[in-house]
Enzyme design. Sequence first.
Site, short mmCIF file in Angstrom:
data_model
loop_
_atom_site.label_atom_id
_atom_site.label_comp_id
_atom_site.label_asym_id
_atom_site.label_seq_id
_atom_site.Cartn_x
_atom_site.Cartn_y
_atom_site.Cartn_z
N CYS A 96 3.17 -12.10 2.06
CA CYS A 96 4.21 -12.10 3.09
C CYS A 96 4.16 -13.44 3.84
O CYS A 96 3.08 -13.92 4.21
CB CYS A 96 3.97 -10.96 4.07
N CYS A 152 2.57 -8.86 13.39
CA CYS A 152 3.94 -9.21 12.98
C CYS A 152 4.98 -8.37 13.71
O CYS A 152 4.66 -7.34 14.31
CB CYS A 152 4.08 -9.07 11.47
N HIS A 162 0.82 -1.20 0.00
CA HIS A 162 0.00 0.00 0.00
C HIS A 162 0.86 1.26 0.00
O HIS A 162 1.05 1.90 1.03
CB HIS A 162 -0.95 -0.01 1.21
N GLU A 211 -6.01 -8.05 3.51
CA GLU A 211 -5.47 -9.16 4.30
C GLU A 211 -6.59 -9.94 4.98
O GLU A 211 -6.57 -11.17 5.05
CB GLU A 211 -4.45 -8.65 5.33
N HIS A 231 -0.46 -8.80 0.76
CA HIS A 231 -1.53 -8.94 1.77
C HIS A 231 -2.16 -10.32 1.77
O HIS A 231 -2.87 -10.67 2.70
CB HIS A 231 -2.62 -7.90 1.51
N SER A 256 -2.96 2.14 4.13
CA SER A 256 -2.01 1.26 4.80
C SER A 256 -2.43 1.10 6.26
O SER A 256 -2.37 2.06 7.04
CB SER A 256 -0.60 1.88 4.71
N SER A 257 -2.85 -0.10 6.60
CA SER A 257 -3.36 -0.35 7.96
C SER A 257 -2.30 -0.04 9.01
O SER A 257 -2.56 0.65 9.99
CB SER A 257 -3.81 -1.82 8.07
S1 SF4 Z 1 3.81 -5.54 7.82
FE1 SF4 Z 1 4.32 -7.53 8.70
S2 SF4 Z 1 2.89 -8.99 7.78
FE2 SF4 Z 1 2.82 -7.10 6.53
S3 SF4 Z 1 4.31 -7.46 4.90
FE3 SF4 Z 1 5.42 -6.46 6.57
S4 SF4 Z 1 6.29 -8.15 7.80
FE4 SF4 Z 1 4.70 -9.00 6.49
#
Ligand code: SF4
Length: 316
Positions: A101, A200, A46, A131, A79, A228-229
């Site tokens: 990811c 994460c 994002h 996601e 996502h 972007s969350s």
């Molecule tokens: S924010 Fe966390 S879950 Fe999302 S892509 Fe990055 S490492 Fe992976």
Amino acid sequence: MTKPPLTLYLAAPRGFCAGVDRAIKIVEMALQKWGAPVYVRHEIVHNKYVVDSLRDKGAVFVEELDECPDDRPVIFSAHGVPKAVPAEAAKREMIYVDATCPLVSKVHIEAARHHENGLQMIMIGHEGHPETIGTMGQLPEGEVLLVETVADVAKVDARDPERLAFVTQTTLSVDDTIDIVAALHARFPKIVGPHKEDICYATTNRQEAVKAMAPKCDAMLVVGAPNSSNSRRLVEVGSKAGCAYSQLVQRAPDIDWRALDGIASIGITAGASAPEELINEVIDAFRDRYEVTVEMVETAVENVEFKVPRVLRVPA
Ligand code: SF4
């Protein structure tokens, strides 16, 4: 004219995470391997700047698979996607590469495992976020109940309150999620879940740095995109941790200088999908107007790296 002094606190870690880095590299490798155009289902990460620069190299961004021709490769964003998406691509005999990811894939696997064990799933996440759609789409429709807030927990209509499990979106607010998980445990004492939650390392670390930085700052800017969350959570965390003026900016021209009038300190961080170039652009904009002293607020050192496949394998 002499510039006013300004202490610029810079959060560390900030910006790109290993999952974002990997997803971008996958698109670049696909363009090298197959040439343009390569289709990407949903923004790979994002961030408009990242998406625009990949578009310039020949990536075509679409929202749905039916917008892609059968004879060009398609990449699924970081996502994650519902199971039906790769199934459809396979049915159409398309070349597809999954840039989900690995930490999101881990949640998909958890959800599938609980489902196989006969547990009904609850997902803590934001409705409509890709996601959440991707994780809920790992199981048959209606099998995953979505919970967004503590208040939602009271409304959960479980098939069997003794046979439940939960997973979470990876980019939630750590503190808000602790409260939701506690409410789930209070209402469903036998609910099964991850040791803490599925948030994460990158989300957790960026929020921790903001918590340490926010009380020192007169204002705080989060470089990131409105969709972007994890960036939006950083703004909320900044406000809650004591910096009332915490704002999201995509780039330097978005800075509301009038609102910053009279500040003596600013905190800068960035969401996991914001590249360092944009952070530097924002810092340079402050240097143009102030005599800046940079102070790092480092709460963790990250050395996570996810392997990018050397050869992009085409699923059989
Ligand atoms: S924010 Fe966390 S879950 Fe999302 S892509 Fe990055 S490492 Fe992976």
